[in-house]
Structure formats: structure tokens, C-alpha cells
Design a protein around this motif. Structure first.
Motif, PDB file in Angstrom:
ATOM      1  N   ILE A  88       9.173  -1.972   0.427  1.00 26.13           N
ATOM      2  CA  ILE A  88       9.956  -2.384  -1.560  1.00 26.13           C
ATOM      3  C   ILE A  88       8.719  -3.209  -2.176  1.00 26.13           C
ATOM      4  CG2 ILE A  88      12.104  -2.019  -0.538  1.00 26.13           C
ATOM      5  CD1 ILE A  88      12.646  -4.769  -1.967  1.00 26.13           C
ATOM      6  N   GLU A  89       8.601  -2.069  -3.240  1.00 29.54           N
ATOM      7  CA  GLU A  89       7.370  -2.920  -5.027  1.00 29.54           C
ATOM      8  C   GLU A  89       8.423  -4.545  -5.193  1.00 29.54           C
ATOM      9  OE1 GLU A  89       4.598  -1.119  -6.121  1.00 29.54           O
ATOM     10  OE2 GLU A  89       4.931  -0.255  -4.470  1.00 29.54           O
ATOM     11  N   GLY A  90       7.326  -5.209  -5.284  1.00 28.34           N
ATOM     12  CA  GLY A  90       7.850  -6.885  -5.695  1.00 28.34           C
ATOM     13  C   GLY A  90       8.233  -7.219  -4.751  1.00 28.34           C
ATOM     14  N   ARG A  91       8.111  -7.693  -3.972  1.00 28.10           N
ATOM     15  CA  ARG A  91       8.887  -8.029  -2.790  1.00 28.10           C
ATOM     16  C   ARG A  91       7.129  -8.082  -1.656  1.00 28.10           C
ATOM     17  NH1 ARG A  91      13.404  -6.373   1.249  1.00 28.10           N
ATOM     18  NH2 ARG A  91      11.893  -4.864   2.321  1.00 28.10           N
ATOM     19  N   ASP A  92       7.041  -6.884  -1.016  1.00 23.37           N
ATOM     20  CA  ASP A  92       5.315  -6.690   0.031  1.00 23.37           C
ATOM     21  C   ASP A  92       4.973  -6.131   0.046  1.00 23.37           C
ATOM     22  OD1 ASP A  92       7.894  -7.496   2.063  1.00 23.37           O
ATOM     23  OD2 ASP A  92       9.389  -5.447   1.029  1.00 23.37           O
ATOM     24  N   ARG A  94       2.259  -6.737  -2.388  1.00 20.38           N
ATOM     25  CA  ARG A  94       1.518  -7.551  -1.762  1.00 20.38           C
ATOM     26  C   ARG A  94       0.634  -7.758  -0.089  1.00 20.38           C
ATOM     27  NH1 ARG A  94       5.276 -11.102  -1.787  1.00 20.38           N
ATOM     28  NH2 ARG A  94       5.753 -12.131   0.368  1.00 20.38           N
ATOM     29  N   PHE A  95       1.020  -6.821   0.085  1.00 20.85           N
ATOM     30  CA  PHE A  95       0.682  -7.120   1.644  1.00 20.85           C
ATOM     31  C   PHE A  95       0.166  -5.341   1.803  1.00 20.85           C
ATOM     32  CE2 PHE A  95       4.607  -9.773   2.339  1.00 20.85           C
ATOM     33  CZ  PHE A  95       3.510 -10.916   2.803  1.00 20.85           C
ATOM     34  N   THR A  96      -0.893  -5.268   1.708  1.00 15.39           N
ATOM     35  CA  THR A  96      -1.703  -3.823   2.369  1.00 15.39           C
ATOM     36  C   THR A  96      -2.075  -3.588   3.747  1.00 15.39           C
ATOM     37  OG1 THR A  96      -3.254  -4.475   1.015  1.00 15.39           O
ATOM     38  CG2 THR A  96      -1.982  -4.128  -1.120  1.00 15.39           C
ATOM     39  N   GLY A  97      -2.141  -2.218   3.699  1.00 15.91           N
ATOM     40  CA  GLY A  97      -2.534  -2.182   5.425  1.00 15.91           C
ATOM     41  C   GLY A  97      -1.996  -2.130   6.273  1.00 15.91           C
ATOM     42  N   VAL A  98      -0.516  -2.082   5.786  1.00 14.47           N
ATOM     43  CA  VAL A  98       0.562  -2.490   6.985  1.00 14.47           C
ATOM     44  C   VAL A  98       2.008  -1.049   6.518  1.00 14.47           C
ATOM     45  CG1 VAL A  98       2.043  -3.672   8.470  1.00 14.47           C
ATOM     46  CG2 VAL A  98       0.508  -5.103   6.956  1.00 14.47           C
ATOM     47  N   HIS A  99       2.140  -1.235   5.932  1.00 18.66           N
ATOM     48  CA  HIS A  99       3.027  -0.017   6.471  1.00 18.66           C
ATOM     49  C   HIS A  99       3.431   0.310   4.417  1.00 18.66           C
ATOM     50  CE1 HIS A  99       4.750  -1.181   9.834  1.00 18.66           C
ATOM     51  NE2 HIS A  99       5.410  -2.210   8.868  1.00 18.66           N
ATOM     52  N   LEU A 100       3.915   1.334   4.399  1.00 16.95           N
ATOM     53  CA  LEU A 100       4.141   1.642   2.441  1.00 16.95           C
ATOM     54  C   LEU A 100       5.542   1.432   2.473  1.00 16.95           C
ATOM     55  CD1 LEU A 100       3.244   5.387   3.877  1.00 16.95           C
ATOM     56  CD2 LEU A 100       2.253   4.518   1.905  1.00 16.95           C
ATOM     57  N   THR A 101       5.623   1.338   0.980  1.00 16.15           N
ATOM     58  CA  THR A 101       6.687   1.012  -0.278  1.00 16.15           C
ATOM     59  C   THR A 101       7.336   2.670  -0.610  1.00 16.15           C
ATOM     60  OG1 THR A 101       5.300   1.041  -2.273  1.00 16.15           O
ATOM     61  CG2 THR A 101       5.535  -1.098  -0.914  1.00 16.15           C
ATOM     62  N   GLY A 102       8.456   2.674  -0.501  1.00 18.59           N
ATOM     63  CA  GLY A 102       9.287   3.617  -1.302  1.00 18.59           C
ATOM     64  C   GLY A 102       8.275   4.655  -2.497  1.00 18.59           C
ATOM     65  N   ARG A 103       7.609   3.803  -3.732  1.00 18.39           N
ATOM     66  CA  ARG A 103       7.094   4.543  -4.388  1.00 18.39           C
ATOM     67  C   ARG A 103       5.605   5.145  -3.596  1.00 18.39           C
ATOM     68  NH1 ARG A 103       6.813   3.788  -9.696  1.00 18.39           N
ATOM     69  NH2 ARG A 103       4.819   4.800 -10.664  1.00 18.39           N
ATOM     70  N   ARG A 104       5.186   3.963  -2.465  1.00 20.56           N
ATOM     71  CA  ARG A 104       3.702   4.479  -2.140  1.00 20.56           C
ATOM     72  C   ARG A 104       3.982   5.926  -1.042  1.00 20.56           C
ATOM     73  NH1 ARG A 104       1.321  -1.126  -1.590  1.00 20.56           N
ATOM     74  NH2 ARG A 104       1.742  -0.972   0.346  1.00 20.56           N
ATOM     75  N   ALA A 105       5.164   6.151  -0.838  1.00 18.17           N
ATOM     76  CA  ALA A 105       5.393   7.361   0.290  1.00 18.17           C
ATOM     77  C   ALA A 105       5.570   9.135  -0.638  1.00 18.17           C
ATOM     78  CB  ALA A 105       6.760   6.402   1.171  1.00 18.17           C
ATOM     79  N   GLY A 106       6.253   7.851  -1.148  1.00 13.65           N
ATOM     80  CA  GLY A 106       6.398   9.117  -2.813  1.00 13.65           C
ATOM     81  C   GLY A 106       5.452   9.788  -3.799  1.00 13.65           C
ATOM     82  N   GLU A 107       4.936   8.887  -3.750  1.00 16.15           N
ATOM     83  CA  GLU A 107       3.169   8.865  -4.313  1.00 16.15           C
ATOM     84  C   GLU A 107       2.323  10.237  -3.212  1.00 16.15           C
ATOM     85  OE1 GLU A 107       2.365   5.590  -7.089  1.00 16.15           O
ATOM     86  OE2 GLU A 107       1.775   5.534  -5.363  1.00 16.15           O
ATOM     87  N   ALA A 108       2.281   9.922  -1.811  1.00 15.16           N
ATOM     88  CA  ALA A 108       1.593  10.038  -1.107  1.00 15.16           C
ATOM     89  C   ALA A 108       2.362  11.946  -1.217  1.00 15.16           C
ATOM     90  CB  ALA A 108       1.877   9.654   0.228  1.00 15.16           C
ATOM     91  N   ALA A 109       3.925  11.882  -0.815  1.00 19.98           N
ATOM     92  CA  ALA A 109       4.691  12.928  -0.492  1.00 19.98           C
ATOM     93  C   ALA A 109       4.320  13.653  -2.123  1.00 19.98           C
ATOM     94  CB  ALA A 109       6.097  13.078  -0.519  1.00 19.98           C
ATOM     95  N   ALA A 110       3.854  13.377  -3.153  1.00 16.06           N
ATOM     96  CA  ALA A 110       3.765  14.432  -4.237  1.00 16.06           C
ATOM     97  C   ALA A 110       1.982  14.512  -4.021  1.00 16.06           C
ATOM     98  CB  ALA A 110       3.787  12.886  -5.378  1.00 16.06           C
ATOM     99  N   ARG A 111       0.896  13.667  -3.871  1.00 15.68           N
ATOM    100  CA  ARG A 111      -0.477  14.691  -3.859  1.00 15.68           C
ATOM    101  C   ARG A 111      -0.345  15.674  -3.032  1.00 15.68           C
ATOM    102  NH1 ARG A 111      -1.303   8.841  -3.521  1.00 15.68           N
ATOM    103  NH2 ARG A 111      -1.566   9.087  -0.960  1.00 15.68           N
TER     104      ARG A 111
END
Length: 156
Positions: A88-92, A94-111
Motif C-alpha cells: 500500500i502507498e505510504g507504508r510499502d 518505498r520498496f520497489t521491484g517487488v510488489h505493486l500497490t493498489g495504486r500501481r495496479a490501478g495505473e497498470a490496468a488504466a494504461r
């Protein structure tokens, strides 16, 4: 190999009940009516996403990943995008290259212009409403929070 076994069958078995093919980036194969493509996605250990097509219906599955071009390619135009949102944004975030946040999953779906986004891989310590809300902020299409034993239909 992980279990220090030789060959493709478990100890005590004399023949393989199925064919075994290692996955690789861009691997394509067919099982019955399904055409399957694998793509290596962004994760600390080898991981793959899948694009499964039957007729005109397309299911994309992210596997464990963070944002990457391969994920966008897999999801492009999918009728159903089963996508992990373990952080989730704001908690996790800062860790990149591992999992998506809900926001990044939504952005991928929109793209990718997916028909239906289904969020999965939510850890027990995360309120599922959080990644769902994050995805809804950036993706206007239908979104489902997957629960154990859910059955999702791919509709064209």
C-alpha cells in the motif's frame, strides 16, 4: 532440482504424468483451447506473468511483480486482469521491484485498457479496502477485490 532429485518425476514414480517445460520470457504454448504467453516480470527472484487467450477472451495474470513494461504488455486489452496488490502507498511504496500497490495496479490496468481489474495477493495484515481505494483513484473500470474461493468469469 530444489529437492535434489534427478529427472522430472518424484521419487518412487516410474513415469511422468505430464510434460514439463521450463518457463522463459516470451514463451508461448497451447493447452487445449488456451493460448498462453509468459513474460518475465519485475521481482527479486525469477517470476512470470501470464496472458491466457481462448477465442476472443483474454485473462492476464500479473504474478508477483512491480511496475514494468512486460506487465503492461500482458495486460493490454485484457478482459480480466488478475493483478497482485500486496503493498500500500505510504507504508510499502518505498520498496520497489517487488510488489505493486493498489495504486500501481490501478495505473497498470488504466494504461493497458483492461475490461475488469481483480486485485489479489493482499496480505492478512492489510485492510483490503486500502488497495481497493488506491486502485479506484486511478482506474475507472470495474474493480473486484478477490476473496478466497471466488470464481471470476472472463467476459468479452
Amino acid at each position: 532440482a530444489v529437492l535434489s532429485r534427478e529427472g522430472n518425476v518424484p521419487d518412487g514414480v516410474t513415469c511422468s504424468p505430464f510434460e514439463h517445460h521450463p518457463l522463459s520470457d516470451g514463451h508461448r504454448f497451447t493447452i487445449g483451447p488456451f493460448s498462453i504467453e509468459t513474460r518475465a516480470v519485475l521481482h527479486p527472484v525469477e517470476a512470470y506473468g501470464f496472458r491466457i487467450t481462448a477465442g476472443d477472451a483474454v485473462l492476464a495474470y500479473s504474478g508477483d511483480t512491480d511496475e514494468c513494461e512486460a506487465l503492461d504488455d500482458l495486460a493490454r486489452g485484457a478482459d480480466l486482469f488478475l493483478c497482485e496488490a500486496g503493498y500500500i502507498e505510504g507504508r510499502d511504496d518505498r520498496f520497489t521491484g517487488v510488489h505493486l500497490t493498489g495504486r500501481r495496479a490501478g495505473e497498470a490496468a488504466a494504461r493497458a485498457g483492461v475490461g475488469h481489474l481483480a486485485l489479489t495477493h493482499i496480505p492478512a495484515w492489510t485492510d483490503p479496502a486500502i488497495p481497493l481505494a488506491e486502485a479506484q483513484e486511478v482506474h475507472s473500470g470495474p474493480i473486484t477485490m478477490v476473496r478466497p474461493a471466488d470464481i471470476l468469469e472472463v467476459t468479452v
